[in-house]
Design a protein around this motif. Structure first.
Motif, mmCIF file in Angstrom:
data_model
loop_
_atom_site.group_PDB
_atom_site.id
_atom_site.type_symbol
_atom_site.label_atom_id
_atom_site.label_comp_id
_atom_site.label_asym_id
_atom_site.label_seq_id
_atom_site.Cartn_x
_atom_site.Cartn_y
_atom_site.Cartn_z
ATOM 1 N N PHE A 1 39.017 38.953 34.972
ATOM 2 C CA PHE A 1 38.204 37.720 35.606
ATOM 3 C C PHE A 1 38.898 36.636 35.119
ATOM 4 O O PHE A 1 38.948 35.674 35.865
ATOM 5 N N ILE A 2 39.508 36.471 34.000
ATOM 6 C CA ILE A 2 40.041 35.185 33.256
ATOM 7 C C ILE A 2 41.208 34.946 34.170
ATOM 8 O O ILE A 2 41.442 33.845 34.499
ATOM 9 N N ILE A 3 42.140 36.151 34.509
ATOM 10 C CA ILE A 3 43.234 35.956 35.129
ATOM 11 C C ILE A 3 43.063 35.350 36.811
ATOM 12 O O ILE A 3 43.495 34.321 37.015
ATOM 13 N N ARG A 4 41.887 35.839 37.225
ATOM 14 C CA ARG A 4 41.633 35.389 38.741
ATOM 15 C C ARG A 4 40.891 33.890 38.474
ATOM 16 O O ARG A 4 41.261 33.274 39.386
ATOM 17 N N TRP A 5 40.347 33.576 37.484
ATOM 18 C CA TRP A 5 39.622 32.489 37.274
ATOM 19 C C TRP A 5 40.963 31.209 37.037
ATOM 20 O O TRP A 5 41.081 30.180 37.810
ATOM 21 N N ILE A 6 41.903 31.501 36.299
ATOM 22 C CA ILE A 6 42.981 30.581 36.020
ATOM 23 C C ILE A 6 43.824 30.480 37.333
ATOM 24 O O ILE A 6 44.018 29.226 37.628
ATOM 25 N N PHE A 7 43.992 31.531 38.088
ATOM 26 C CA PHE A 7 44.630 31.383 39.391
ATOM 27 C C PHE A 7 43.910 30.363 40.563
ATOM 28 O O PHE A 7 44.447 29.531 40.803
ATOM 29 N N ALA A 8 42.592 30.623 40.355
ATOM 30 C CA ALA A 8 41.550 29.694 41.369
ATOM 31 C C ALA A 8 41.742 28.237 40.841
ATOM 32 O O ALA A 8 41.674 27.428 41.540
ATOM 33 N N PHE A 9 41.489 28.170 39.462
ATOM 34 C CA PHE A 9 41.685 26.903 38.691
ATOM 35 C C PHE A 9 43.029 26.144 39.246
ATOM 36 O O PHE A 9 42.916 24.816 39.616
ATOM 37 N N GLY A 10 43.997 26.764 38.894
ATOM 38 C CA GLY A 10 45.424 26.591 39.249
ATOM 39 C C GLY A 10 45.320 25.903 40.825
ATOM 40 O O GLY A 10 46.016 25.171 41.317
ATOM 41 N N LEU A 11 44.955 26.826 41.806
ATOM 42 C CA LEU A 11 45.042 26.662 43.152
ATOM 43 C C LEU A 11 44.230 25.322 43.390
ATOM 44 O O LEU A 11 44.845 24.234 44.051
ATOM 45 N N LEU A 12 43.237 24.993 42.858
ATOM 46 C CA LEU A 12 42.473 23.919 43.237
ATOM 47 C C LEU A 12 42.986 22.764 42.669
ATOM 48 O O LEU A 12 42.855 21.453 43.218
ATOM 49 N N ALA A 13 43.339 22.836 41.346
ATOM 50 C CA ALA A 13 44.145 21.771 40.390
ATOM 51 C C ALA A 13 45.351 21.188 41.138
ATOM 52 O O ALA A 13 45.746 20.150 41.083
ATOM 53 N N LEU A 14 46.098 22.268 41.568
ATOM 54 C CA LEU A 14 47.378 22.063 42.219
ATOM 55 C C LEU A 14 47.245 21.016 43.604
ATOM 56 O O LEU A 14 48.076 20.258 43.887
ATOM 57 N N LEU B 1 34.092 24.888 41.221
ATOM 58 C CA LEU B 1 34.689 25.501 42.766
ATOM 59 C C LEU B 1 35.542 26.950 42.095
ATOM 60 O O LEU B 1 35.632 27.814 42.663
ATOM 61 N N SER B 2 36.393 26.366 41.107
ATOM 62 C CA SER B 2 37.330 27.591 40.651
ATOM 63 C C SER B 2 36.325 28.999 40.261
ATOM 64 O O SER B 2 36.663 30.096 40.122
ATOM 65 N N LEU B 3 35.169 28.585 39.597
ATOM 66 C CA LEU B 3 34.058 29.737 39.090
ATOM 67 C C LEU B 3 33.800 30.368 40.166
ATOM 68 O O LEU B 3 33.664 31.550 40.152
ATOM 69 N N VAL B 4 33.230 29.826 41.258
ATOM 70 C CA VAL B 4 32.720 30.144 42.496
ATOM 71 C C VAL B 4 33.843 31.184 43.023
ATOM 72 O O VAL B 4 33.480 32.448 43.377
ATOM 73 N N LEU B 5 34.994 30.833 43.088
ATOM 74 C CA LEU B 5 36.101 31.580 43.781
ATOM 75 C C LEU B 5 36.359 32.716 43.082
ATOM 76 O O LEU B 5 36.598 33.834 43.412
ATOM 77 N N ALA B 6 36.587 32.567 41.633
ATOM 78 C CA ALA B 6 36.928 33.824 40.654
ATOM 79 C C ALA B 6 35.768 34.744 40.722
ATOM 80 O O ALA B 6 36.016 35.824 40.651
ATOM 81 N N ILE B 7 34.538 34.181 40.689
ATOM 82 C CA ILE B 7 33.311 35.501 40.954
ATOM 83 C C ILE B 7 33.420 36.088 42.060
ATOM 84 O O ILE B 7 33.241 37.183 42.083
ATOM 85 N N GLY B 8 33.818 35.449 43.091
ATOM 86 C CA GLY B 8 33.921 35.867 44.436
ATOM 87 C C GLY B 8 34.880 37.011 44.484
ATOM 88 O O GLY B 8 34.644 38.018 45.141
ATOM 89 N N LEU B 9 36.071 36.787 43.869
ATOM 90 C CA LEU B 9 36.904 37.558 43.951
ATOM 91 C C LEU B 9 36.731 38.798 43.221
ATOM 92 O O LEU B 9 37.411 39.926 43.403
ATOM 93 N N SER B 10 36.183 38.667 41.991
ATOM 94 C CA SER B 10 35.891 39.649 40.959
ATOM 95 C C SER B 10 34.527 40.354 41.201
ATOM 96 O O SER B 10 34.263 41.556 40.762
ATOM 97 N N TRP B 11 33.653 39.794 42.040
ATOM 98 C CA TRP B 11 32.299 40.484 42.310
ATOM 99 C C TRP B 11 32.416 41.866 42.940
ATOM 100 O O TRP B 11 31.575 43.075 42.209
ATOM 101 N N SER B 12 33.482 42.282 43.724
ATOM 102 C CA SER B 12 33.189 43.712 43.941
ATOM 103 C C SER B 12 33.552 44.571 42.732
ATOM 104 O O SER B 12 33.088 45.897 42.659
ATOM 105 N N ILE B 13 34.449 44.386 41.857
ATOM 106 C CA ILE B 13 35.062 45.036 40.818
ATOM 107 C C ILE B 13 33.727 45.238 39.860
ATOM 108 O O ILE B 13 33.311 46.165 39.203
#
Length: 132
Positions: free
Chosen positions: A3-16, A103-115
């Motif tokens: 989850f942390i890796i997914r969140w970091i990538f989501a945060f990076g995407l938004l921050a970039l 927004l990055s938390l929303v995206l990371a939770i969405g990407l991780s929710w199935s798991i």
């Protein structure tokens, strides 16, 4: 850890894409689009691919209602922190970073929710499969 890796990538995407510093795609693209148009388009398309991956997975796993609900929970958490005097919302820079965080938390939770759902319930999500 996943989850942390997914969140970091989501945060990076938004921050970039946009952040309150001068180091973001929006400001760079607006400054250099006339001299670096092919590079600006390429960078924009790469960011778009990242958004499509995150948004599609998020919409499929938690849907719009889940996205609104997670945003409401994070927003209310920020409201409680503000109400308790732990954070100040008077600085626009801080507000922008809080929005990126939300927004990055929303995206990371969405990407991780199935798991998470599979681990909690033992049920797997199955996408639509075309049968011959």
């Amino acid at each position: 850890m996943g989850f942390i890796i997914r969140w970091i990538f989501a945060f990076g995407l938004l921050a970039l894409t946009y952040n309150p510093t001068e180091w973001n795609f929006v400001r760079w693209g607006m400054t250099h689009y006339d001299t670096q148009l092919p590079l600006t388009v390429l960078a924009g398309l790469i960011l778009l691919v990242g958004y499509i991956i995150y948004l599609r997975a998020t919409l499929r796993s938690i849907g719009v209602f889940g996205m609104v609900l997670i945003t409401a929970v994070v927003g209310t958490t920020i409201w409680v922190l503000f109400d308790q005097g732990l954070i100040s919302l008077s600085d626009p820079t801080v507000n922008t970073w809080l929005a990126i965080l939300t927004l990055s938390l929303v995206l990371a939770i969405g990407l991780s929710w199935s798991i998470v759902r599979r681990k909690l319930s033992g049920q797997a999500d199955v996408d639509d499969v075309d049968e011959p």
